[in-house]
Design an enzyme around this catalytic site. Structure first.
Site, PDB file in Angstrom:
ATOM      1  N   HIS A  61       0.829  -1.188   0.000  1.00 41.45           N
ATOM      2  CA  HIS A  61       0.000   0.000   0.000  1.00 41.45           C
ATOM      3  C   HIS A  61       0.875   1.255   0.000  1.00 41.45           C
ATOM      4  O   HIS A  61       1.951   1.279   0.581  1.00 41.45           O
ATOM      5  CB  HIS A  61      -0.917   0.035   1.230  1.00 41.45           C
ATOM      6  CG  HIS A  61      -1.843  -1.137   1.324  1.00 41.45           C
ATOM      7  ND1 HIS A  61      -3.070  -1.167   0.734  1.00 41.45           N
ATOM      8  CD2 HIS A  61      -1.686  -2.347   1.920  1.00 41.45           C
ATOM      9  CE1 HIS A  61      -3.655  -2.331   0.972  1.00 41.45           C
ATOM     10  NE2 HIS A  61      -2.834  -3.051   1.693  1.00 41.45           N
ATOM     11  N   THR A  62       0.428   2.270  -0.652  1.00 42.17           N
ATOM     12  CA  THR A  62       1.006   3.608  -0.602  1.00 42.17           C
ATOM     13  C   THR A  62       2.513   3.596  -0.878  1.00 42.17           C
ATOM     14  O   THR A  62       3.290   4.189  -0.156  1.00 42.17           O
ATOM     15  CB  THR A  62       0.744   4.278   0.759  1.00 42.17           C
ATOM     16  OG1 THR A  62      -0.556   3.913   1.211  1.00 42.17           O
ATOM     17  CG2 THR A  62       0.781   5.795   0.624  1.00 42.17           C
ATOM     18  N   GLN A  63       2.903   2.852  -1.900  1.00 42.99           N
ATOM     19  CA  GLN A  63       4.289   2.943  -2.319  1.00 42.99           C
ATOM     20  C   GLN A  63       4.514   4.167  -3.193  1.00 42.99           C
ATOM     21  O   GLN A  63       5.637   4.536  -3.485  1.00 42.99           O
ATOM     22  CB  GLN A  63       4.679   1.671  -3.083  1.00 42.99           C
ATOM     23  CG  GLN A  63       4.606   0.403  -2.240  1.00 42.99           C
ATOM     24  CD  GLN A  63       5.460   0.494  -0.984  1.00 42.99           C
ATOM     25  OE1 GLN A  63       6.675   0.646  -1.048  1.00 42.99           O
ATOM     26  NE2 GLN A  63       4.822   0.412   0.167  1.00 42.99           N
TER      27      GLN A  63
END
Length: 294
Positions: A61-63
């Site tokens: 997530h949220t890379q």
């Protein structure tokens, strides 16, 4: 690769794939059907998230940030601390969400503001809400001060950085230390203002900024800000800095919120717009006399 069906639905007639051929089954595969996000085995509709895929350890997530907010500005003044930012949530270069409040009240003595990924900011607000709930349940009249919240966020951001799953935010924490009313009446020594970066870097100062405002607004603060300036002068300086950021930052918009933390508590304004001027000569003809311009 799934082999192409060689027969047709008897119910629908030749040339039309019926329900039994819409999803590949073990009758035409050498293995049992496997779950996928597009075709879950749990019976959900196509393109619904399958629980099996959620538990996949490779899922991340949220890379990279998707819906983001731009600069946040803050500085100290005579009566306390002032923080301001716009209300835009940008989806890439698209000005998608135009009423996002990025300044939040933590308690009567502290506020937090964020730039960067908005979903990560919402996660941080949930963590802080748990802390304030614990304070309320204790019912001892003691609440977390801005210094404590600042230290907590430093550890959270650095912890996530060490897991290679950072929270993609730059945070500003502002407030008045509890139990220091007498000190604030004579000076601003009890006011607190700090910045926390996405990998845990942090510092405190009389003026802090995040994002593009580090290059645009902070030089103005170095020149004009002082800890003993009046509230009217502080508002005028903040508006000047916001106006400069709006002119030069394409991820900004002319809709701002301004927050103040004083001994009287926390005040967060309703969104408002600034008077702007676009008919400067360099704005109307930015490439005039430039070599190779047309």
């Amino acid at each position: 690769m799934i082999p192409r069906p060689t027969s047709h639905s008897k119910a629908l007639g030749p040339g039309v794939a019926g329900p039994e051929l819409a999803v590949a089954t073990s009758a035409i595969l050498d293995r049992p059907p496997q779950p996928s996000p597009q075709n879950p085995l749990c019976g959900a509709d196509s393109f619904m998230v399958d629980p099996h895929c959620i538990s996949d350890p490779a899922r991340q997530h949220t890379q990279y940030p998707y819906v983001t907010g731009t600069s946040v500005l803050g500085f100290k003044y005579k009566d306390g601390v002032m923080v301001a930012c716009d209300t835009l949530g940008a989806y890439g270069s698209t000005k998608r969400y135009k009423s996002v409040e990025r300044i939040k009240k933590i308690n009567d003595r502290c506020i937090i503001a964020a730039s960067g990924e908005l979903s990560d900011f919402q996660y941080l607000l949930k963590l802080l809400d748990e802390l304030t709930t614990d304070d309320f349940r204790a019912d001892d009249g003691i609440s977390l001060g801005p210094q404590e919240i600042y230290s907590y966020l430093c550890r959270v951001m650095y912890n996530r950085r060490n897991k290679f799953d950072p929270l993609w935010n730059s945070l500003i924490v502002a407030g008045i230390e509890p139990g220091s009313v007498e000190a604030t009446e004579s000076s601003s020594s009890s006011s607190f203002l700090g910045m926390v970066g996405m990998i845990g870097t942090h510092y405190t100062d009389s003026h802090v900024t995040t994002g593009f405002a580090n290059h645009l607004a902070r030089p103005l603060f170095r020149e004009k800000q002082s800890d003993d300036m009046s509230e009217d002068a502080a508002v005028e300086l903040m508006h000047e800095a916001l106006r400069v950021c709006y002119y030069r930052d394409k991820q900004s918009m002319n809709k701002f919120q301004l927050a103040k933390v004083t001994n009287d508590g926390v005040t967060i304004s309703e969104p408002y717009a600034l008077d702007v001027k676009w008919d400067y000569k360099m704005f109307t003809q930015p490439t005039k006399w430039a070599v190779g311009a047309w």
